[in-house]
Design a protein around this motif. Sequence first.
Motif, PDB file in Angstrom:
ATOM      1  N   LEU A 106     -10.402 -46.950  56.450  1.00 59.95           N
ATOM      2  CA  LEU A 106     -11.547 -46.150  56.046  1.00 59.95           C
ATOM      3  C   LEU A 106     -11.494 -44.763  56.686  1.00 59.95           C
ATOM      4  O   LEU A 106     -11.793 -43.757  56.032  1.00 59.95           O
ATOM      5  CB  LEU A 106     -12.854 -46.858  56.415  1.00 59.95           C
ATOM      6  CG  LEU A 106     -14.143 -46.147  55.983  1.00 59.95           C
ATOM      7  CD1 LEU A 106     -14.172 -45.935  54.470  1.00 59.95           C
ATOM      8  CD2 LEU A 106     -15.371 -46.932  56.427  1.00 59.95           C
ATOM      9  N   ALA A 107     -11.097 -44.699  57.940  1.00 64.09           N
ATOM     10  CA  ALA A 107     -10.996 -43.405  58.620  1.00 64.09           C
ATOM     11  C   ALA A 107      -9.964 -42.512  57.942  1.00 64.09           C
ATOM     12  O   ALA A 107     -10.180 -41.304  57.782  1.00 64.09           O
ATOM     13  CB  ALA A 107     -10.640 -43.618  60.090  1.00 64.09           C
ATOM     14  N   GLU A 108      -8.838 -43.095  57.541  1.00 64.57           N
ATOM     15  CA  GLU A 108      -7.811 -42.315  56.845  1.00 64.57           C
ATOM     16  C   GLU A 108      -8.334 -41.807  55.505  1.00 64.57           C
ATOM     17  O   GLU A 108      -8.057 -40.662  55.106  1.00 64.57           O
ATOM     18  CB  GLU A 108      -6.565 -43.178  56.636  1.00 64.57           C
ATOM     19  CG  GLU A 108      -5.806 -43.482  57.922  1.00 64.57           C
ATOM     20  CD  GLU A 108      -4.612 -44.391  57.688  1.00 64.57           C
ATOM     21  OE1 GLU A 108      -4.417 -44.827  56.529  1.00 64.57           O
ATOM     22  OE2 GLU A 108      -3.863 -44.647  58.653  1.00 64.57           O
ATOM     23  N   ALA A 109      -9.087 -42.659  54.808  1.00 67.42           N
ATOM     24  CA  ALA A 109      -9.663 -42.243  53.527  1.00 67.42           C
ATOM     25  C   ALA A 109     -10.684 -41.130  53.730  1.00 67.42           C
ATOM     26  O   ALA A 109     -10.698 -40.138  52.979  1.00 67.42           O
ATOM     27  CB  ALA A 109     -10.317 -43.441  52.833  1.00 67.42           C
ATOM     28  N   MET A 110     -11.537 -41.268  54.739  1.00 69.64           N
ATOM     29  CA  MET A 110     -12.569 -40.270  54.984  1.00 69.64           C
ATOM     30  C   MET A 110     -11.978 -38.910  55.351  1.00 69.64           C
ATOM     31  O   MET A 110     -12.596 -37.869  55.122  1.00 69.64           O
ATOM     32  CB  MET A 110     -13.502 -40.751  56.091  1.00 69.64           C
ATOM     33  CG  MET A 110     -14.385 -41.934  55.691  1.00 69.64           C
ATOM     34  SD  MET A 110     -15.527 -41.495  54.364  1.00 69.64           S
ATOM     35  CE  MET A 110     -16.609 -40.361  55.223  1.00 69.64           C
ATOM     36  N   ASN A 111     -10.781 -38.906  55.888  1.00 69.47           N
ATOM     37  CA  ASN A 111     -10.111 -37.652  56.224  1.00 69.47           C
ATOM     38  C   ASN A 111      -9.765 -36.837  54.979  1.00 69.47           C
ATOM     39  O   ASN A 111      -9.532 -35.627  55.054  1.00 69.47           O
ATOM     40  CB  ASN A 111      -8.829 -37.943  57.014  1.00 69.47           C
ATOM     41  CG  ASN A 111      -8.163 -36.688  57.533  1.00 69.47           C
ATOM     42  OD1 ASN A 111      -8.811 -35.829  58.123  1.00 69.47           O
ATOM     43  ND2 ASN A 111      -6.860 -36.572  57.313  1.00 69.47           N
ATOM     44  N   LEU A 112      -9.765 -37.517  53.831  1.00 66.76           N
ATOM     45  CA  LEU A 112      -9.442 -36.855  52.566  1.00 66.76           C
ATOM     46  C   LEU A 112     -10.689 -36.521  51.744  1.00 66.76           C
ATOM     47  O   LEU A 112     -10.581 -35.968  50.652  1.00 66.76           O
ATOM     48  CB  LEU A 112      -8.514 -37.751  51.742  1.00 66.76           C
ATOM     49  CG  LEU A 112      -7.167 -38.090  52.392  1.00 66.76           C
ATOM     50  CD1 LEU A 112      -6.443 -39.154  51.561  1.00 66.76           C
ATOM     51  CD2 LEU A 112      -6.304 -36.841  52.533  1.00 66.76           C
ATOM     52  N   VAL A 113     -11.865 -36.886  52.255  1.00 65.33           N
ATOM     53  CA  VAL A 113     -13.117 -36.706  51.516  1.00 65.33           C
ATOM     54  C   VAL A 113     -13.839 -35.456  51.999  1.00 65.33           C
ATOM     55  O   VAL A 113     -13.918 -35.196  53.195  1.00 65.33           O
ATOM     56  CB  VAL A 113     -14.016 -37.948  51.681  1.00 65.33           C
ATOM     57  CG1 VAL A 113     -15.383 -37.712  51.026  1.00 65.33           C
ATOM     58  CG2 VAL A 113     -13.346 -39.174  51.072  1.00 65.33           C
ATOM     59  N   GLY A 114     -14.377 -34.707  51.048  1.00 63.01           N
ATOM     60  CA  GLY A 114     -15.140 -33.505  51.369  1.00 63.01           C
ATOM     61  C   GLY A 114     -14.822 -32.380  50.409  1.00 63.01           C
ATOM     62  O   GLY A 114     -13.696 -31.904  50.351  1.00 63.01           O
ATOM     63  N   SER A 115     -15.802 -31.956  49.626  1.00 64.37           N
ATOM     64  CA  SER A 115     -15.562 -30.899  48.645  1.00 64.37           C
ATOM     65  C   SER A 115     -15.271 -29.559  49.293  1.00 64.37           C
ATOM     66  O   SER A 115     -14.847 -28.614  48.612  1.00 64.37           O
ATOM     67  CB  SER A 115     -16.762 -30.775  47.699  1.00 64.37           C
ATOM     68  OG  SER A 115     -16.855 -31.902  46.849  1.00 64.37           O
ATOM     69  N   ASN A 116     -15.468 -29.450  50.603  1.00 63.21           N
ATOM     70  CA  ASN A 116     -15.054 -28.246  51.320  1.00 63.21           C
ATOM     71  C   ASN A 116     -13.530 -28.122  51.361  1.00 63.21           C
ATOM     72  O   ASN A 116     -12.988 -27.071  51.726  1.00 63.21           O
ATOM     73  CB  ASN A 116     -15.608 -28.271  52.743  1.00 63.21           C
ATOM     74  CG  ASN A 116     -15.184 -29.509  53.504  1.00 63.21           C
ATOM     75  OD1 ASN A 116     -15.354 -30.626  53.017  1.00 63.21           O
ATOM     76  ND2 ASN A 116     -14.662 -29.336  54.699  1.00 63.21           N
ATOM     77  N   GLN A 117     -12.829 -29.189  50.942  1.00 62.76           N
ATOM     78  CA  GLN A 117     -11.364 -29.135  50.875  1.00 62.76           C
ATOM     79  C   GLN A 117     -10.872 -28.609  49.531  1.00 62.76           C
ATOM     80  O   GLN A 117      -9.661 -28.552  49.295  1.00 62.76           O
ATOM     81  CB  GLN A 117     -10.776 -30.529  51.137  1.00 62.76           C
ATOM     82  CG  GLN A 117     -11.216 -31.107  52.470  1.00 62.76           C
ATOM     83  CD  GLN A 117     -10.376 -32.282  52.912  1.00 62.76           C
ATOM     84  OE1 GLN A 117      -9.200 -32.128  53.220  1.00 62.76           O
ATOM     85  NE2 GLN A 117     -10.974 -33.458  52.943  1.00 62.76           N
ATOM     86  N   LEU A 118     -11.806 -28.217  48.664  1.00 65.18           N
ATOM     87  CA  LEU A 118     -11.470 -27.642  47.362  1.00 65.18           C
ATOM     88  C   LEU A 118     -11.688 -26.134  47.398  1.00 65.18           C
ATOM     89  O   LEU A 118     -12.744 -25.670  47.830  1.00 65.18           O
ATOM     90  CB  LEU A 118     -12.338 -28.247  46.259  1.00 65.18           C
ATOM     91  CG  LEU A 118     -12.374 -29.774  46.152  1.00 65.18           C
ATOM     92  CD1 LEU A 118     -13.353 -30.188  45.054  1.00 65.18           C
ATOM     93  CD2 LEU A 118     -10.987 -30.330  45.881  1.00 65.18           C
ATOM     94  N   THR A 119     -10.720 -25.380  46.945  1.00 64.52           N
ATOM     95  CA  THR A 119     -10.872 -23.926  46.838  1.00 64.52           C
ATOM     96  C   THR A 119     -10.831 -23.544  45.368  1.00 64.52           C
ATOM     97  O   THR A 119      -9.811 -23.745  44.693  1.00 64.52           O
ATOM     98  CB  THR A 119      -9.753 -23.187  47.590  1.00 64.52           C
ATOM     99  OG1 THR A 119      -9.800 -23.552  48.973  1.00 64.52           O
ATOM    100  CG2 THR A 119      -9.923 -21.683  47.458  1.00 64.52           C
TER     101      THR A 119
END
Length: 312
Positions: A106-119
Motif C-alpha cells: 500500500l505504501a508503494e502504491a500511495m507513492n504513485l498517488v497524487g494529482s500534483n504529480q501531473l503537469t
Amino acid sequence: MACQFEVYLNALGPGTETEAGVAALDLVTELEQQLSAYRYDSEICMLGATAYLRPQVVEPRLFELLKLAVQLHRDTHGAFDITAGPMIKAWGFFDREGKVPDETDLAEAMNLVGSNQLTLDEEQRTIFFAKEGVELNLGSIGKGYALDRCKELLIEAGVEDFLVHGGTSSVLAQGVRRDGTDRDGWEVGVPHPLRPDRRIGTVHLNGEALGTSGAAFQAFFHEGKKYGHVLDPRSGQPATSVLSATVIAPTAALADALATACYVMGPEETEALLPKYPDVSVLLVQEGRRRGSVETIMLGGMDQRLVLAPTS
C-alpha cells in the motif's frame, strides 16, 4: 465503463429522436475506448505508458476533462484524485477481488498517488507524469463526462427532452417528461444506501445532472470487518464518513466527481467546499441511531430539491 447506458425519450416528437438516441449510445462506445482503464490501448492507458518519459499531446476534450479533475483535486484537498489507480489495485478493487493490502504494497502504491504529480501544459495541450507508475483512472468522473457528451449530441440533433443515465448512479436530464402532468423536468429517484428496493426520495432534473456515490453494495468482509470500494486517496483507506453522497450539479462530470469527493470528505469538509460551487446541492446519508435506519444531511439547497420518501 462497466455499466449500462440508456436514453429515455418522449413518445411524441418530430421522429428523429430515436436516431439521435442510438447515436448517443454509439458515442459512449467510442468514449469507452478513450477513457477506459481496462483497455490497454485506450488513450488513458497509453498515457500511463508514455507520459512519464516525455510530455504527451492529449485530445482537446479529454485535456479539458483532465484540467477539471486536477482543479477538483485542489478544491477538495486531495479527496478527489484521478491518479488513485495504484491504490485501487492494491486493494484488489480493480480486479473486483477485494483484499486488505500488505502495508508495504500500500505504501508503494500511495507513492504513485497524487494529482500534483501531473503537469498540464495548456499552451501545448500536453500532460507529463512525474514518475513511472503514475496512472490515470477516470472511474469517478468518466461516466458523467460521457453523459455530458451525449447531451451535446442530442441537443445538436434537435432533441429537446431526454434523460440519459450510466448505471443509474449518474443521471442527466434535459427538458421535461411529457406525460400529461405539470411536473418540471424529469423525476429521478435517489437510491437508499442500505435497501436497493427503496428510495430516499425524488428530485426533478431539467438541464442538470445527478450523481450518487456509495459503497454499501460494493464491498468485502475480512476478519469480520467490512471494506468498501470507495477509497480516500489521502489515507489509502476505505472512506467511512457516510453511507452515500448524492450531488446535483450543472454538468454530469461535476456531479459524478463531487459525489465521490463528498462521500470521501463527509459532512464538515463538504460544507466547507460548497461555497466554491454555488450551483451544487448535496445529500449525505449517514447511519441512523436505530439499527438499519438512516439520517439525511442536506446541503447547498438540497432541502428545497428533495422530496423525501415515506418512512413506512
